[in-house]
Motif scaffolding. Structure first.
Motif, PDB file in Angstrom:
ATOM      1  N   PRO A   1       0.976  -1.036   0.071  1.00 26.66           N
ATOM      2  CA  PRO A   1      -0.120  -0.043  -0.157  1.00 26.66           C
ATOM      3  C   PRO A   1       0.608   1.319  -0.013  1.00 26.66           C
ATOM      4  CG  PRO A   1      -0.728  -1.455   1.563  1.00 26.66           C
ATOM      5  CD  PRO A   1       0.597  -2.207   1.104  1.00 26.66           C
ATOM      6  N   ARG A   2       0.418   2.164  -0.671  1.00 29.95           N
ATOM      7  CA  ARG A   2       1.268   3.448  -0.679  1.00 29.95           C
ATOM      8  C   ARG A   2       0.203   4.885  -0.314  1.00 29.95           C
ATOM      9  NH1 ARG A   2       2.513   1.231  -5.959  1.00 29.95           N
ATOM     10  NH2 ARG A   2       1.168   2.104  -7.209  1.00 29.95           N
ATOM     11  N   PHE A   3       0.971   5.810  -0.205  1.00 28.46           N
ATOM     12  CA  PHE A   3       0.008   6.860   0.592  1.00 28.46           C
ATOM     13  C   PHE A   3       0.853   8.181   0.253  1.00 28.46           C
ATOM     14  CE2 PHE A   3       3.536   5.623   3.192  1.00 28.46           C
ATOM     15  CZ  PHE A   3       4.229   6.963   3.791  1.00 28.46           C
ATOM     16  N   ALA A   4       0.103   9.419   0.078  1.00 30.86           N
ATOM     17  CA  ALA A   4       0.734  10.747  -0.497  1.00 30.86           C
ATOM     18  C   ALA A   4      -0.046  11.778   0.346  1.00 30.86           C
ATOM     19  CB  ALA A   4       0.678  10.657  -1.756  1.00 30.86           C
ATOM     20  N   THR A   5       0.473  12.856   0.423  1.00 31.67           N
ATOM     21  CA  THR A   5      -0.348  13.914   0.998  1.00 31.67           C
ATOM     22  C   THR A   5      -0.770  15.047  -0.282  1.00 31.67           C
ATOM     23  OG1 THR A   5      -0.181  15.877   2.640  1.00 31.67           O
ATOM     24  CG2 THR A   5       1.950  15.262   1.475  1.00 31.67           C
ATOM     25  N   GLY A   6      -1.772  15.547   0.067  1.00 28.38           N
ATOM     26  CA  GLY A   6      -2.043  16.778  -0.898  1.00 28.38           C
ATOM     27  C   GLY A   6      -1.949  18.105  -0.219  1.00 28.38           C
ATOM     28  N   HIS A   7      -1.124  18.119   0.591  1.00 26.05           N
ATOM     29  CA  HIS A   7      -0.922  19.243   1.606  1.00 26.05           C
ATOM     30  C   HIS A   7       0.314  20.121   1.087  1.00 26.05           C
ATOM     31  CE1 HIS A   7      -1.235  21.707   5.536  1.00 26.05           C
ATOM     32  NE2 HIS A   7       0.070  21.704   5.452  1.00 26.05           N
ATOM     33  N   HIS A   8       0.007  20.679  -0.257  1.00 24.38           N
ATOM     34  CA  HIS A   8       1.036  21.529  -0.890  1.00 24.38           C
ATOM     35  C   HIS A   8       0.411  22.229  -2.047  1.00 24.38           C
ATOM     36  CE1 HIS A   8       0.860  18.346  -4.235  1.00 24.38           C
ATOM     37  NE2 HIS A   8       0.816  17.559  -3.305  1.00 24.38           N
ATOM     38  N   GLN A   9       1.215  23.223  -2.733  1.00 25.49           N
ATOM     39  CA  GLN A   9       0.711  23.771  -3.816  1.00 25.49           C
ATOM     40  C   GLN A   9       0.615  22.716  -4.924  1.00 25.49           C
ATOM     41  OE1 GLN A   9       3.034  27.337  -4.298  1.00 25.49           O
ATOM     42  NE2 GLN A   9       2.358  28.131  -2.286  1.00 25.49           N
ATOM     43  N   GLY A  10      -0.530  23.050  -5.743  1.00 22.95           N
ATOM     44  CA  GLY A  10      -0.324  22.268  -7.258  1.00 22.95           C
ATOM     45  C   GLY A  10       0.645  22.545  -8.400  1.00 22.95           C
ATOM     46  N   SER A  11       1.327  21.832  -8.697  1.00 21.24           N
ATOM     47  CA  SER A  11       2.258  22.261  -9.844  1.00 21.24           C
ATOM     48  C   SER A  11       1.991  22.399 -10.931  1.00 21.24           C
ATOM     49  CB  SER A  11       3.632  21.012  -9.685  1.00 21.24           C
ATOM     50  OG  SER A  11       4.021  20.845  -8.638  1.00 21.24           O
ATOM     51  N   PHE A  12       0.633  22.407 -11.298  1.00 18.45           N
ATOM     52  CA  PHE A  12       0.323  22.504 -12.709  1.00 18.45           C
ATOM     53  C   PHE A  12      -0.742  23.669 -12.575  1.00 18.45           C
ATOM     54  CE2 PHE A  12       1.144  18.198 -12.288  1.00 18.45           C
ATOM     55  CZ  PHE A  12       2.028  17.868 -13.485  1.00 18.45           C
ATOM     56  N   ASP A  13      -0.930  24.474 -11.506  1.00 18.77           N
ATOM     57  CA  ASP A  13      -1.564  25.665 -11.633  1.00 18.77           C
ATOM     58  C   ASP A  13      -0.840  26.950 -11.527  1.00 18.77           C
ATOM     59  OD1 ASP A  13      -3.574  27.646 -10.821  1.00 18.77           O
ATOM     60  OD2 ASP A  13      -4.426  26.280  -9.050  1.00 18.77           O
ATOM     61  N   PRO A  14      -0.911  27.671 -12.600  1.00 19.31           N
ATOM     62  CA  PRO A  14      -0.226  28.828 -12.596  1.00 19.31           C
ATOM     63  C   PRO A  14      -0.903  30.407 -11.971  1.00 19.31           C
ATOM     64  CG  PRO A  14      -1.572  28.503 -14.750  1.00 19.31           C
ATOM     65  CD  PRO A  14      -1.940  27.245 -13.785  1.00 19.31           C
ATOM     66  N   ASN A  15      -1.773  29.901 -11.286  1.00 17.86           N
ATOM     67  CA  ASN A  15      -2.460  31.101 -10.237  1.00 17.86           C
ATOM     68  C   ASN A  15      -1.488  32.092  -9.523  1.00 17.86           C
ATOM     69  OD1 ASN A  15      -3.954  32.762  -8.615  1.00 17.86           O
ATOM     70  ND2 ASN A  15      -5.623  30.912  -8.720  1.00 17.86           N
ATOM     71  N   PRO A  16      -1.345  33.264  -9.914  1.00 14.26           N
ATOM     72  CA  PRO A  16      -0.443  34.125  -9.387  1.00 14.26           C
ATOM     73  C   PRO A  16      -0.572  34.433  -7.908  1.00 14.26           C
ATOM     74  CG  PRO A  16      -2.036  35.397 -10.776  1.00 14.26           C
ATOM     75  CD  PRO A  16      -2.262  33.984 -10.848  1.00 14.26           C
ATOM     76  N   ASP A  17      -2.065  33.994  -7.304  1.00 15.23           N
ATOM     77  CA  ASP A  17      -2.097  34.002  -5.748  1.00 15.23           C
ATOM     78  C   ASP A  17      -1.816  32.459  -5.592  1.00 15.23           C
ATOM     79  OD1 ASP A  17      -3.192  33.564  -3.349  1.00 15.23           O
ATOM     80  OD2 ASP A  17      -5.048  34.195  -3.882  1.00 15.23           O
ATOM     81  N   ARG A  18      -0.566  32.312  -5.032  1.00 10.44           N
ATOM     82  CA  ARG A  18       0.192  30.990  -4.713  1.00 10.44           C
ATOM     83  C   ARG A  18      -0.902  30.207  -3.602  1.00 10.44           C
ATOM     84  NH1 ARG A  18       0.656  28.921  -8.648  1.00 10.44           N
ATOM     85  NH2 ARG A  18       1.867  27.400  -7.694  1.00 10.44           N
ATOM     86  N   SER A  19      -1.552  30.914  -2.587  1.00  7.93           N
ATOM     87  CA  SER A  19      -2.197  30.279  -1.719  1.00  7.93           C
ATOM     88  C   SER A  19      -3.561  29.588  -2.284  1.00  7.93           C
ATOM     89  CB  SER A  19      -2.708  31.401  -0.587  1.00  7.93           C
ATOM     90  OG  SER A  19      -3.554  32.400  -0.993  1.00  7.93           O
ATOM     91  N   ALA A  20      -3.904  30.249  -3.558  1.00  3.20           N
ATOM     92  CA  ALA A  20      -5.125  29.643  -4.048  1.00  3.20           C
ATOM     93  C   ALA A  20      -4.761  28.333  -4.744  1.00  3.20           C
ATOM     94  CB  ALA A  20      -5.739  30.686  -4.908  1.00  3.20           C
ATOM     95  N   ALA A  21      -3.533  28.107  -4.864  1.00  2.00           N
ATOM     96  CA  ALA A  21      -3.149  26.825  -5.511  1.00  2.00           C
ATOM     97  C   ALA A  21      -2.905  25.791  -4.594  1.00  2.00           C
ATOM     98  CB  ALA A  21      -1.708  27.269  -6.406  1.00  2.00           C
ATOM     99  N   PHE A  22      -3.021  26.101  -3.403  1.00  2.00           N
ATOM    100  CA  PHE A  22      -2.941  24.960  -2.393  1.00  2.00           C
ATOM    101  C   PHE A  22      -3.979  23.989  -2.512  1.00  2.00           C
ATOM    102  CE2 PHE A  22      -2.054  23.028   1.749  1.00  2.00           C
ATOM    103  CZ  PHE A  22      -0.777  23.155   1.912  1.00  2.00           C
ATOM    104  N   ILE A  23      -3.572  22.373  -2.519  1.00  2.41           N
ATOM    105  CA  ILE A  23      -4.492  21.638  -2.960  1.00  2.41           C
ATOM    106  C   ILE A  23      -5.497  21.124  -1.921  1.00  2.41           C
ATOM    107  CG2 ILE A  23      -4.769  19.126  -3.684  1.00  2.41           C
ATOM    108  CD1 ILE A  23      -2.187  19.485  -5.317  1.00  2.41           C
ATOM    109  N   SER A  24      -4.968  20.548  -0.614  1.00  2.00           N
ATOM    110  CA  SER A  24      -5.683  20.012   0.257  1.00  2.00           C
ATOM    111  C   SER A  24      -5.009  20.003   1.829  1.00  2.00           C
ATOM    112  CB  SER A  24      -6.266  18.378  -0.150  1.00  2.00           C
ATOM    113  OG  SER A  24      -6.512  17.901   0.984  1.00  2.00           O
ATOM    114  N   ARG A  25      -5.555  21.046   2.427  1.00  2.00           N
ATOM    115  CA  ARG A  25      -5.125  21.208   3.833  1.00  2.00           C
ATOM    116  C   ARG A  25      -4.996  19.930   4.943  1.00  2.00           C
ATOM    117  NH1 ARG A  25      -8.000  25.417   5.228  1.00  2.00           N
ATOM    118  NH2 ARG A  25      -9.478  24.320   6.497  1.00  2.00           N
ATOM    119  N   GLY A  26      -4.020  19.550   5.016  1.00  2.00           N
ATOM    120  CA  GLY A  26      -3.938  18.388   5.803  1.00  2.00           C
ATOM    121  C   GLY A  26      -4.439  16.983   5.216  1.00  2.00           C
ATOM    122  N   GLY A  27      -4.649  16.988   3.954  1.00  2.00           N
ATOM    123  CA  GLY A  27      -4.953  15.835   3.009  1.00  2.00           C
ATOM    124  C   GLY A  27      -3.951  14.706   2.925  1.00  2.00           C
TER     125      GLY A  27
END
Length: 578
Positions: A489-515
């Motif tokens: 079994p594998r696992f991964a976190t979404g607690h980071h900015q999405g690398s495919f989102d060029p949004n200039p507001d980098r906080s809005a590019a965050f994927i999943s808090r605590g995910g």
């Protein structure tokens, strides 16, 4: 509580591996399993071991077989990798393409060193194009405006010139055979383009390297470049012939960190690779083995370390030709000790916590992490590994990120990699003329006592180095063989900015808090404990990213390889062990 205790871990893993082997044998995991008429001196399957060299090339048995032919003829790992990459650009089209990107690591047995080849295209050189991006934004949903310079052809040529022994014509021969079957409407057009490169190579004078360079230059500076420029203008791309002519494949030193007697080698901060090194530096301060594989303590500790390292990735990484990335400080033992102290053993962090390496402080923030549904389309990647009997090893992560882009008149397809940049003023990964985007593509080579012992390639965007970490820890800390490490079994976190989102507001590019995404194979009591510590779990039954792995014994020359059979990964070896 342990998922696998000392007495039952191997029996459970062996049962799982045997079950998967049976599924492959009966065809339930795809039609490309080993057939009886294959030569006895080779084996192609989801797992294989041998002494004559090994290749893993995506999901294509045909491409693996073609690369093994090159090894059998006396070619090097570089020759086999070049053959694989050209073939995968057709058989894995959509995940990779002829106009795609290939970061690559190579161990040179003669020089006893690891080097990086940056097969990544750049943003347009025209300042007016960059002004357009800042005014209108970088398209994220599929557009030739987001296409970088095509990198694959230059990368393959450079690989053959610097480390290979065969001609471009030999390397591309299996690809032309695939294209000549005309399974797709663009296949004949790409076949014409590739044959023009062969024609240029044949007509050139000088050494093998000079002839390959002539083929490469016809693509980037000759009539093919003219045809590409005409297409760019038609579809609204900002790329021009001068961008093609200026393109290079730099040879670089890897980013390296020590972990439990191994040296982990990654590409530079124009990829996300160095954060794997940062994560391992954090984890070296813990006795993970005593926690137990897949215990709540183990999973919690690894996830929290990933969050810290990925926060630094999002804050500091970018093309080092344009921005000073404080890698020395980020990878220092003192910084790891400071950051390690931020991990609460009983509570998941819900904040984005980049450090302050230049000031010598563990925190730059902390900053509030947003929580949103990630809707940017992501089209995946493929995998490529090669090892030869001479001791050379290649690890590459080919991709293209098409998202709707179609092949042009030359049959060449280019993707949307510029959307991995942004337009945030002052950000290290903001778009600039001729700049490389900070990509997720991130192969891994591991050495021990100066010899290559592990190679890993993973398809899966922001999951790539998280899953690389999964398989490395399973092997190094818990002793799992490759065929076990790629299926547990594998696992991964979404607690980071999405690398495919060029949004200039980098906080809005965050994927999943605590995910945290976790495979259902982790027992429910452990999942409940993680939830109690504050992790936001999403449990899935399918594969989390697509790993392949080679483990090399430098004393015997035996290479053991495996790729997750649930996603059709293939490994081939020469002189297989019985």
């Amino acid at each position: 509580m342990r998922l696998f205790n000392r007495h039952d871990s191997w029996s459970r893993l062996d049962f799982f591996a045997r079950l998967l082997a049976v599924m492959v044998a009966v065809g339930s995991l795809g039609p490309d399993h080993l057939t009886a008429d294959e030569p006895p001196a080779r084996k192609i399957d989801w797992r294989a071991s041998g002494t004559g060299g090994a290749v893993s090339a995506g999901r294509s048995t045909e491409v693996v077989a073609a690369a093994l032919d090159v090894l059998a003829e006396g070619g090097t790992a570089a020759d086999a990798a070049a053959t694989s990459l050209l073939g995968l650009s057709v058989t894995e089209h959509g995940l990779f393409a002829s106009g795609g990107e290939v970061p690559l690591l190579i161990y040179d047995a003669k020089k006893k060193e690891v080097k990086v080849l940056s097969g990544l295209g750049r943003a347009p050189l025209d300042p007016r194009a960059i002004e357009w991006f800042y005014k209108n934004g970088i398209p994220s949903g599929g557009s030739m405006k987001s296409a970088p310079v095509p990198g694959m052809v230059h990368l393959v040529s450079t690989l053959l010139i610097r480390y290979g022994t065969v001609s471009f014509e030999r390397a591309v021969r299996p690809t032309l055979a695939i294209l000549d079957r005309k399974a797709r409407d663009w296949h004949p057009r790409l076949a014409v383009t590739l044959r023009k490169l062969v024609e240029a190579e044949r007509g050139a004078k000088g050494s093998r390297a000079d002839k390959i360079a002539a083929a490469r230059d016809r693509f980037y500076k000759g009539d093919i470049a003219d045809e590409l420029e005409k297409w760019y203008i038609q579809v609204g791309s900002f790329l021009r012939k001068k961008d093609l002519a200026a393109h290079r494949t730099p040879l670089e030193d890897p980013v390296t960190v020590s972990y439990r007697g191994y040296k982990i080698h990654k590409c530079g901060p124009w990829t996300q690779g160095p954060y794997l090194c940062q994560t391992l530096s954090l984890l070296e301060g813990y006795d993970l083995k005593s926690m137990g594989h897949f215990s709540a303590d183990y999973l919690h500790t690894v996830v929290e370390a990933l969050k810290l390292a990925m926060a630094d990735r999002d804050e500091f990484y970018g093309d080092p030709k344009f921005v000073k990335v404080p890698l020395k400080q980020l990878l220092s033992p003192g910084y790891a000790r400071m950051r390690r102290g931020l991990i609460d053993p009983k509570k998941a962090s819900l904040k984005r916590r980049p450090g302050d390496p230049l000031a010598g402080r563990p925190l730059r923030g902390p900053l509030v992490a947003s929580n949103r549904n990630y809707t940017i389309p992501v089209q995946d990647t493929t995998t490529c590994l090669a090892a030869d009997r001479f001791g050379n090893v290649v690890a590459a992560t080919p991709s293209c990120n098409l998202v709707g882009n179609r092949p042009g008149p030359p049959g060449v397809t280019q993707g949307n990699r510029l959307r991995s940049l942004n337009t945030t003023p002052g950000h290290p990964n903001r778009i600039q003329p001729g700049k490389r985007p900070r990509i997720t593509l991130t192969p891994t080579l591991v050495t021990r006592k100066g010899k290559p012992v592990i190679a890993v390639s993973v398809a899966g965007g922001d999951l790539q180095d998280q899953v690389t970490l999964n398989v490395l820890l399973s092997h190094i800390d818990f002793g799992l063989a490759p065929h076990e490490a790629v299926v547990v079994p594998r696992f991964a976190t979404g607690h980071h900015q999405g690398s495919f989102d060029p949004n200039p507001d980098r906080s809005a590019a965050f994927i999943s808090r605590g995910g945290v995404t976790m495979h259902e194979g982790v027992p429910e009591p452990i999942r409940r404990e993680l939830t109690a510590r504050g992790h936001k779990l999403r449990v899935v039954g399918g594969a989390i990213a697509h790993p392949v792995m080679l483990v090399i014994d430098p004393k015997t020359g035996v290479v053991r390889g495996a790729g997750d059979p649930r996603v059709g990964r293939r490994v081939g070896v020469l002189s297989p062990l019985r």
